[in-house]
Every structure is written in C-alpha cells, then in structure tokens.
Design a protein around this motif. Structure first.
Motif, PDB file in Angstrom:
ATOM      1  N   GLY A 138      -8.910   6.070  -1.936  1.00 35.32           N
ATOM      2  CA  GLY A 138      -7.482   5.939  -2.980  1.00 35.32           C
ATOM      3  C   GLY A 138      -6.073   5.533  -3.222  1.00 35.32           C
ATOM      4  O   GLY A 138      -5.529   5.609  -4.436  1.00 35.32           O
ATOM      5  N   VAL A 139      -5.414   5.469  -2.391  1.00 35.68           N
ATOM      6  CA  VAL A 139      -4.782   4.652  -1.412  1.00 35.68           C
ATOM      7  C   VAL A 139      -4.241   3.369  -2.631  1.00 35.68           C
ATOM      8  O   VAL A 139      -4.976   2.641  -1.950  1.00 35.68           O
ATOM      9  CB  VAL A 139      -4.180   4.578   0.395  1.00 35.68           C
ATOM     10  CG1 VAL A 139      -2.880   4.419  -0.273  1.00 35.68           C
ATOM     11  CG2 VAL A 139      -4.611   6.314   0.293  1.00 35.68           C
ATOM     12  N   ARG A 140      -3.237   2.961  -2.773  1.00 32.88           N
ATOM     13  CA  ARG A 140      -3.289   1.407  -3.784  1.00 32.88           C
ATOM     14  C   ARG A 140      -2.663   0.442  -2.853  1.00 32.88           C
ATOM     15  O   ARG A 140      -2.797  -0.750  -2.565  1.00 32.88           O
ATOM     16  CB  ARG A 140      -2.284   1.500  -5.255  1.00 32.88           C
ATOM     17  CG  ARG A 140      -2.666   2.827  -5.892  1.00 32.88           C
ATOM     18  CD  ARG A 140      -4.255   2.807  -6.853  1.00 32.88           C
ATOM     19  NE  ARG A 140      -4.176   0.533  -7.082  1.00 32.88           N
ATOM     20  CZ  ARG A 140      -3.511   0.301  -7.990  1.00 32.88           C
ATOM     21  NH1 ARG A 140      -3.439   1.630  -8.900  1.00 32.88           N
ATOM     22  NH2 ARG A 140      -3.428  -0.798  -8.659  1.00 32.88           N
ATOM     23  N   MET A 141      -1.814   1.065  -2.002  1.00 36.74           N
ATOM     24  CA  MET A 141      -0.925   0.619  -1.191  1.00 36.74           C
ATOM     25  C   MET A 141      -1.070   0.294   0.113  1.00 36.74           C
ATOM     26  O   MET A 141      -0.442   1.996   0.923  1.00 36.74           O
ATOM     27  CB  MET A 141       0.390  -0.356  -1.602  1.00 36.74           C
ATOM     28  CG  MET A 141       0.494  -1.348  -0.682  1.00 36.74           C
ATOM     29  SD  MET A 141       2.185  -2.408  -1.314  1.00 36.74           S
ATOM     30  CE  MET A 141       2.676  -3.550  -0.162  1.00 36.74           C
ATOM     31  N   VAL A 142      -1.524  -0.118   1.803  1.00 32.22           N
ATOM     32  CA  VAL A 142      -1.546   0.269   2.672  1.00 32.22           C
ATOM     33  C   VAL A 142      -0.788  -0.652   3.175  1.00 32.22           C
ATOM     34  O   VAL A 142      -0.874  -2.047   3.333  1.00 32.22           O
ATOM     35  CB  VAL A 142      -2.880   0.427   3.370  1.00 32.22           C
ATOM     36  CG1 VAL A 142      -2.594   1.100   4.878  1.00 32.22           C
ATOM     37  CG2 VAL A 142      -3.659   1.534   2.653  1.00 32.22           C
ATOM     38  N   GLN A 143       0.158  -0.695   4.070  1.00 33.08           N
ATOM     39  CA  GLN A 143       0.877  -1.524   5.045  1.00 33.08           C
ATOM     40  C   GLN A 143       1.030  -1.084   6.510  1.00 33.08           C
ATOM     41  O   GLN A 143       1.130   0.167   7.487  1.00 33.08           O
ATOM     42  CB  GLN A 143       2.611  -1.265   5.255  1.00 33.08           C
ATOM     43  CG  GLN A 143       3.453  -2.514   6.096  1.00 33.08           C
ATOM     44  CD  GLN A 143       4.965  -2.017   5.532  1.00 33.08           C
ATOM     45  OE1 GLN A 143       4.758  -1.965   4.378  1.00 33.08           O
ATOM     46  NE2 GLN A 143       5.805  -1.671   6.568  1.00 33.08           N
ATOM     47  N   ALA A 144      -0.119  -1.907   7.292  1.00 36.01           N
ATOM     48  CA  ALA A 144      -0.759  -1.274   8.280  1.00 36.01           C
ATOM     49  C   ALA A 144       0.305  -2.074   9.782  1.00 36.01           C
ATOM     50  O   ALA A 144      -0.287  -3.464   9.205  1.00 36.01           O
ATOM     51  CB  ALA A 144      -1.588  -1.849   8.629  1.00 36.01           C
TER      52      ALA A 144
END
Length: 511
Positions: free
Chosen positions: A355-361
């Motif tokens: 459910g996380v909408r934006m991930v910055q990896a």
C-alpha cells in the motif's frame, strides 16, 4: 526541535537529531483526558503497546481508516511510483545510450548488444535488461544545466529547475524545496497502515559526511518528510554490499557488515522493558511529554474503541513479513540477488505491495556511480551485474504479480557523464568520465507505460539532446500524474504560501 527517542537495531526505526538525519515517524498520542482514561483502564504494558504503534509509523487515524475501508481493493486501483535513484551519476554512454560509431575517446571500452526491440542497442553488460526490453522504455534526453552534485540532487529529486536560496551544501534545511516524495506523500491517501511515501535504505551522504538535499520536505515542514526506512548497515564503501568497493585511490576492504539489508522489524510490545522506562521517568510522564512535543504534528481523531485493533495490527505477521526481506522463498532472493541492490528493490516491491504509494530507493551509498576513474572495470564487474539482475527481477516480479500495470518504475541519476573519457592519474589508476548534467538516460516501466519505446535522442557523442528534451520538471509531472494528483494541486510552505505542484507537462509518448 522535537526529538522523540526510538530504539534502533534489530530493528526499531531510528529517529535521530537533527531532523535531516532521519525522517520523523509519528508516535501515537492522544488528548490528555483520553490519555488519563487509558492509563486508568489499561495496564502499563498496554500503554507501551499503544505508543509502540509509532515503531511502524502508524497513527490511530491509520487504524481507523483501515477499519472503515476494510481490506477489499477499490474499484479503481490507485497507482504507485518506485523511483530508483543511482547516486553519483550513471554513465549513459556506457549503458543505455551507447555511441559505437563515435571516436574511441567517446565510445569507450564496451560493445553493444541488441534488445528485443528492433534497432535498439544497449551495453553488453546489461543482458537481462536487453532480454526483457519489451517491458521498459527509455528517455534518452533528460537534462539540466549543472554538473554539480549538490545542485543536481536538488533539481532531480525535487523536480524543479530552481535552487533554494541560500543553497546549503552540508545538510538539508528548512528553506529547501520539498522532494517529489515529500510532495507526493502529502497529497496521497492510502488504506495501508504504512506511510504514503517511503525512502530507503539510507540517506544520501557524501564522503565529507554532507547530507545531500532533495530528501526532505524542506519548507513544507518536517511532518511531511518521507518516512526513512533506514535498513542498510553503515558500510562506508560503494556499490552493492557485500561486493562493495572503494575507488582505486583508496583501499577496498572485505565487507564486514551483515546482514547487508535488514529492514526495521518492530518487536512485539512485550519485548520493551518497562523497568528500563522506569529508570528514566514515570510512564505517565513519559507519554504525556511525548503528547506535548508531538501534538502539533500528530492529530488523532478517535482512540478508545480502536485500541485493541491497533495493538493487533502492530504485531501483524503481514506487516512484519513485508519489512523482512529474508522471508519468502530462496528462489525469490536469488532472483533479485542476495546483495544490497537486490534486497533494496525486493523490499521496495514489498512496500508497494502493501500500500505504499511512492518509494524512493537509493542504489548505492553516497557517490557509488561517480566514476571519475576506474569507470570501465567498476561498471563491468561491480555495478552493472547486480543492477542488471535486480532491475530485471523487479520488473518480472511486478509483472508476474499483476503490479506492473499499476506501478510506475523510474531509474535515473542526478546527471549523466561526459562524452569524453578523461584521466585523473593523481586520484585514479584508470580512466573515467566526469559529471554531465546536460544529458542522461532514464528507464521507465509500468504504470501505463508502453514498453519498448525510446523517447528523445542525443547527438552523435551523447552530449546534448537533439530531440524531445526533458527536464526534472517533466519527470516530476509524470510522477504526479501517475499518482493521480490533480493538475491544479498546490503544496504549501509552513507559512501557508502556495506553490504549484506541476511546473511542466508529463513526458509525452510513454503511454
């Protein structure tokens, strides 16, 4: 500055001061009257359990939302974004925009290979991505006007062509522009107990211990900082641990920090030592102090009837498994790679799945891709193999699980590298390329993107875009549009001043 204490290690989330070191994770607090009522009706251990929701970034409003919406997916599945960032500057000419007909001082040492798309060639050391090129597209014309790391991070990660004034080179400050992740997180809702926007596995910090900009909410205020999932060890070498390295001007040591990635895995509330808290202060005073400090950041609408569900959610095996990349099949771990790059992207996929909408990896510490020297052996032996494996595994996994259609994957750096190969013999044994803000290649997949396309073109030596030039503003607009943020949306600084979310149009030709 608010400095709540959260234990780290095996593995609570870390919150340190100053605020730019780690994102602020709200603890669950309640109004004083309800706190008193709770303390009378619950044991001391239950009170700690309630406060422990903050260990996974939960507030009571999150639980209320879960209860109200249930677990059924909505009719229109919201889209997510995974921004994979290669700090230091990936050489576009030696990877996705090769120039085999250029002179030797430009084309470099690598050969090219065909992809599944007729007429499209990429570096020979990306065979897996070449074999699945129908799943992704390229934008070969992303650029901006600076060759400076600090400025470039601001441009790309904030999606702006404007720098904050003054520009602080040592740490993020409250006058910085907010990152795209911060803006997106402030505009998104989610039915997940996890936050809307997450950044992992560690902050971007250079060799001088300067924390790069473009990672916080800046002038939006700390409460909008992306949730930092600090999950990699403090190894000071570059690349994908455990096969990490130092550039040839320094000695490479054998990696000694294991596991290479261990996501913060909240322990059960009973693991918290009440006796230890007693030595510090009375429990009621501790909770009330947290309430006073965080009341301006956390607003809890309802408390009592959701308490037990909240405690149950804290110890949910699903949440724990999502944050623990060691769970799951050995085949999956091998597919991604049992290294930092692979595990970072596997965890990123798990977050989106939950459910996380934006991930910055971030793939690599500090300036892992900053190949001023040793460019060709490092790309060939240390950087491209784990990158090729992990990105391919991610795209295949998202496709296999039905998430690729609703997940936009973007791979980029703060800039590309110079067309001309150079030597810095006083620092490196072998040649490399310098910073080049004018052009880089960005990979794009999923989220409605049609695979196999090439957007834009650079000149014969890869120096400047000559077709369909794109800026970080176009990148940001593409992300915001994918997430469903309205074109009329504004973000506001702490003083209430509005700023347009969109500063350009999305990149055309992807859908």
């Amino acid at each position: 500055m608010v400095t709540p204490r959260v234990v780290t290690g095996h593995y609570f989330l870390t919150i340190n001061t100053p605020s730019y070191c780690y994102s602020q994770i709200p603890w669950t607090v309640c109004h004083s009257s309800r706190l008193q009522q709770t303390m009378h009706s619950n044991s001391r251990r239950q009170a700690i359990q309630i406060g422990g929701l903050g260990l996974v970034g939960l507030s009571m409003s999150d639980v209320e939302l879960l209860s109200a919406t249930g677990t059924s997916p909505p009719h229109d599945t919201p889209r997510s974004v995974l921004l994979i960032y290669l700090p230091g500057g990936l050489s576009h000419i030696d990877t996705f925009d090769p120039k085999p007909r250029a002179s030797a001082e430009t084309r470099g040492e690598f050969d090219t290979i065909s992809t599944r798309v007729s007429g499209t060639h990429i570096c020979e050391h990306l065979p897996r991505l070449a074999a699945c090129s129908d799943r992704w597209s390229m934008v070969r014309s992303l650029g901006h006007p600076t060759n400076d790391h600090t400025q470039a991070h601001h441009y790309v990660l904030c999606g702006k062509m404007e720098l904050p004034t003054p520009l602080n080179r040592t740490k993020p400050v409250s006058t910085d522009f907010p990152s795209m992740a911060a803006i997106a997180g402030s505009k998104l809702t989610t039915t997940s107990p996890l936050p809307s926007a997450v950044m992992l596995p560690r902050l971007l910090i250079n060799v001088a211990k300067q924390v790069r900009g473009g990672q916080t909410a800046g002038r939006m205020g700390e409460r909008h900082d992306p949730w930092l999932l600090h999950s990699s060890p403090d190894c000071n070498q570059y690349g994908s641990c455990p096969d990490c390295f130092m550039f040839s001007n320094m000695k490479t040591e054998k990696h000694s920090f294991f596991p290479v990635l261990k996501a913060p895995n909240p322990r059960r509330p009973q693991d918290v030592s009440i006796r230890r808290l007693d030595r510090r202060r009375d429990l009621l005073g501790e909770l009330e102090q947290q309430h006073r400090q965080l009341d301006e950041f956390v607003k809890v609408e309802r408390f009592g009837r959701q308490r037990e569900r909240a405690l149950s959610l804290l110890t949910s095996q699903k949440v724990r498994d999502a944050l623990d990349v060691e769970t799951g099949s050995a085949k999956t771990l091998d597919r991604y790679g049992r290294d930092l790059f692979g595990k970072t992207l596997l965890l990123s996929k798990r977050l989106i799945e939950n459910g996380v909408r934006m991930v910055q990896a971030h793939l690599g510490r500090g300036v892992s891709w900053d190949t001023h020297g040793d460019n060709f052996p490092l790309l060939k032996n240390k950087l491209l193999p784990p990158f090729d494996r992990a990105i391919t595994a991610l795209l295949e996994d998202l496709d296999d699980t039905g998430l690729l259609d609703t997940t936009l994957v973007i791979v980029c750096s703060e800039f590309g590298r110079t067309p001309r190969i150079s030597r810095l013999e006083q620092h490196y044994k072998l040649p490399g390329r310098d910073h080049w803000g004018a052009a880089q290649t960005m990979l794009v997949a999923g989220g409605g993107v049609v695979g196999g396309r090439v957007i834009g073109q650079t000149d014969r030596i890869g120096a400047y875009p000559i077709d369909a030039p794109q800026t970080p503003q176009n990148l940001a607009a593409t992300i915001y549009q994918t997430l469903g943020i309205p074109r009329t949306a504004n973000w506001h600084d702490v003083g209430g001043r509005p700023y347009h979310v969109y500063e350009a149009d999305p990149i055309p030709g992807l859908g």
